[in-house]
Design an enzyme around this catalytic site. Structure first.
Site, short mmCIF file in Angstrom:
data_model
loop_
_atom_site.label_atom_id
_atom_site.label_comp_id
_atom_site.label_asym_id
_atom_site.label_seq_id
_atom_site.Cartn_x
_atom_site.Cartn_y
_atom_site.Cartn_z
N VAL A 69 0.81 -1.22 0.00
CA VAL A 69 0.00 0.00 0.00
C VAL A 69 0.84 1.27 0.00
O VAL A 69 0.30 2.36 -0.23
CB VAL A 69 -1.00 0.03 1.18
N TYR A 161 3.90 6.68 15.72
CA TYR A 161 2.76 5.80 15.47
C TYR A 161 1.45 6.53 15.70
O TYR A 161 0.53 6.47 14.87
CB TYR A 161 2.86 4.57 16.38
#
Length: 257
Positions: A69, A161
């Site tokens: 992706v 993150y």
């Protein structure tokens, strides 16, 4: 699977990224069990094709496509293949994601930051972009993007993150407002600590940090991939027809305090 409602997805087509294991595989199985044809995308070619073959052997329509992706060209080609194979796209769960190693915010490397955002944010951006290209021609569709409890809160040593997962929610909300008038609903889910291969690695390598996280999970256990899949299927179904632009916590109560 967890006791989730049955849906009639007969004649519909679903796509799942990060579909070879964990939450993605559970969602792909759920879509198939409820009658949808399913396209499974994952960067692990052998594993995703095996997962699709297993669904096919069980009597479902499924294809497995190797897709990274972070490469928009691969994403666009995968979506074109789904359209040429099944003729339409009705539902998508953009699930592919990675963890980042914990890091002091003053010591985070640009390489770590770029890598986690390339998968977790840019990857969802690319998948959503090309799903919308196909769905807008139909004037219908439902997309669920996988954020995290890290999209709703902050935790020490998780800045890169959490930045990626907060970004997913912004991406979701803006696109939801833009595409609601065109018949397409876009939402996000925010899983808590879920029993998946990725979390198993965290439990093994960061036992103290994970123990602290579990103390903040009021339900007192890990969630299951099937419980996440149940939320995804609901958000893709007509049962949630008036729900759009939400960031739905599925976290055992972690974000309630």
């Amino acid at each position: 699977m967890t006791n989730s409602p049955a849906y009639d997805f007969t004649g519909k087509v679903a796509l799942v990224t990060g579909a070879a294991s964990g939450m993605g595989l559970a969602a792909a199985r759920g879509f198939a069990r409820n009658g949808a044809a399913v396209a499974l995308l994952d960067r692990s070619a052998d594993e995703v094709r095996k997962a699709a073959q297993d669904l096919g052997d069980a009597g479902h329509q499924a294809i497995g496509i190797a897709c990274d992706v972070t490469d928009e060209n691969q994403v666009a080609a995968a979506l074109d293949r789904v359209a040429s194979t099944f003729g339409r796209l009705d539902m998508a769960f953009n699930n592919a994601g990675i963890q980042a190693p914990p890091s002091d915010a003053a010591e985070e490397t640009a390489e770590n930051f770029d890598h986690v955002n390339a998968v977790n944010l840019r990857g969802i951006w690319a998948a959503q972009k090309h799903e919308l290209r196909h769905m807008r021609a139909q004037g219908s569709g439902a997309i669920v993007n996988n954020s995290s409890l890290g999209g709703l809160v902050g935790l020490p040593e998780r800045a890169a993150y959490h930045a990626s997962k907060h970004g997913v929610i912004g991406l979701t909300k803006s696109a939801a407002v833009e595409y609601a008038p065109r018949g397409i609903r876009i939402n996000a889910i925010c899983p808590g600590v879920i029993e998946t291969p990725m979390v198993a690695g965290m439990l093994e390598g960061q036992a103290e940090a994970m123990a602290a996280i579990m103390q903040d999970q009021p339900i007192g256990r890990l969630g299951t991939a099937e419980e996440i899949a149940a939320a995804v299927l609901w958000l893709c179904s007509d049962a949630s027809s008036f729900v759009l632009g939400v960031a739905l916590p599925v976290d055992g109560g972690f974000t309630t305090h």
